[in-house]
Design an enzyme around this catalytic site. Structure first.
Site, PDB file in Angstrom:
ATOM      1  N   GLY A 295       3.015   6.082  -2.730  1.00 28.11           N
ATOM      2  CA  GLY A 295       4.153   6.902  -3.224  1.00 28.11           C
ATOM      3  C   GLY A 295       4.217   6.910  -4.641  1.00 28.11           C
ATOM      4  O   GLY A 295       4.725   8.029  -5.292  1.00 28.11           O
TER       5      GLY A 295
ATOM      6  N   GLY B 158       0.995  -1.208  -0.127  1.00 25.32           N
ATOM      7  CA  GLY B 158      -0.005  -0.081   0.006  1.00 25.32           C
ATOM      8  C   GLY B 158       0.696   1.209  -0.096  1.00 25.32           C
ATOM      9  O   GLY B 158       0.770   2.267  -0.855  1.00 25.32           O
ATOM     10  N   CYS B 159       1.824   1.285   0.551  1.00 23.86           N
ATOM     11  CA  CYS B 159       2.673   2.377   0.815  1.00 23.86           C
ATOM     12  C   CYS B 159       3.595   2.637  -0.371  1.00 23.86           C
ATOM     13  O   CYS B 159       3.707   3.829  -0.930  1.00 23.86           O
ATOM     14  CB  CYS B 159       3.764   2.295   2.037  1.00 23.86           C
ATOM     15  SG  CYS B 159       2.916   2.138   3.525  1.00 23.86           S
ATOM     16  N   THR B 160       4.025   1.478  -1.070  1.00 29.39           N
ATOM     17  CA  THR B 160       4.620   1.929  -2.173  1.00 29.39           C
ATOM     18  C   THR B 160       3.715   2.283  -3.407  1.00 29.39           C
ATOM     19  O   THR B 160       3.916   3.442  -4.079  1.00 29.39           O
ATOM     20  CB  THR B 160       5.102   0.426  -2.674  1.00 29.39           C
ATOM     21  OG1 THR B 160       6.005  -0.044  -2.019  1.00 29.39           O
ATOM     22  CG2 THR B 160       5.693   0.456  -4.165  1.00 29.39           C
TER      23      THR B 160
END
Length: 190
Positions: free
Chosen positions: A85, A80-82
């Site tokens: 970003g 999710g964080c990738t």
């Protein structure tokens, strides 16, 4: 002398205590120019600083005259964080056109951030908040649950601060799909 064995009755009365979530690490309070310390839409955001990719420390005064997107995410190199970003990365030219800087923030180390930023070619900087001072200022440390285990962690959240340093919009419990587009639309409307 041999150790005494517990009686069968004693064994039955032993209870296991439930596991408790880990406490949030304490850190020095962020210096503010007064007020209640709580962020609110329409109010000026207190000055803040943190370690930044590329070396050194970043101060909020460096965004003077520009809008600022500060997005908090739980962990470098997670799915999710990738994706979040990458969405901000892909829209970075449009944010720049809207006079808006982007900063990603998590509690990961600068070394981890440097690898994450390089791997996905983020054209914006990442702030390391290992002390959780920024997380506390923006109130993004929340109780979370994974596989039935409760713990304290960073709730995916984004804040849009205008060129005068006033908080204009916040998004909490962010779902990644379409989020960066919504933030861009809000930045363009400033």
């Amino acid at each position: 002398m041999p150790a005494k064995k517990a009686s069968p009755a004693a064994k039955k009365t032993v209870k296991k205590t439930p596991a408790r979530p880990a406490p949030v690490a304490k850190s020095a309070p962020v210096k503010s120019s007064g007020g209640s310390g709580k962020l609110a839409v329409g109010k000026k955001v207190p000055a803040f600083s943190s370690a930044i990719t590329g070396g050194g420390s970043w101060k909020s005064s460096e965004a003077a005259g520009k809008n600022l997107v500060v997005y908090f995410y739980p962990r470098d190199n997670t799915t999710g964080c990738t994706a979040e970003g990458e969405a901000f990365r892909d829209l970075a030219p449009a944010f720049k056109k809207a006079n808006t800087m982007i900063l990603g923030v998590s509690t990961d180390s600068i070394a981890s951030h440097e690898k994450f930023k390089a791997k996905y070619q983020f054209p914006f900087e990442l702030l390391s908040d290992e002390s959780q001072a920024l997380c506390q200022l923006f109130d993004v440390i929340k109780e979370k649950s994974m596989y039935g285990r409760k713990f304290m962690g960073v709730e995916r959240s984004t804040f849009l601060i205008d060129a005068a340093g006033v908080l204009r919009q916040e998004w909490r419990k962010v779902k990644v799909p379409g989020h960066a587009d919504a933030v861009l639309a809000a930045a363009k409307a400033l």
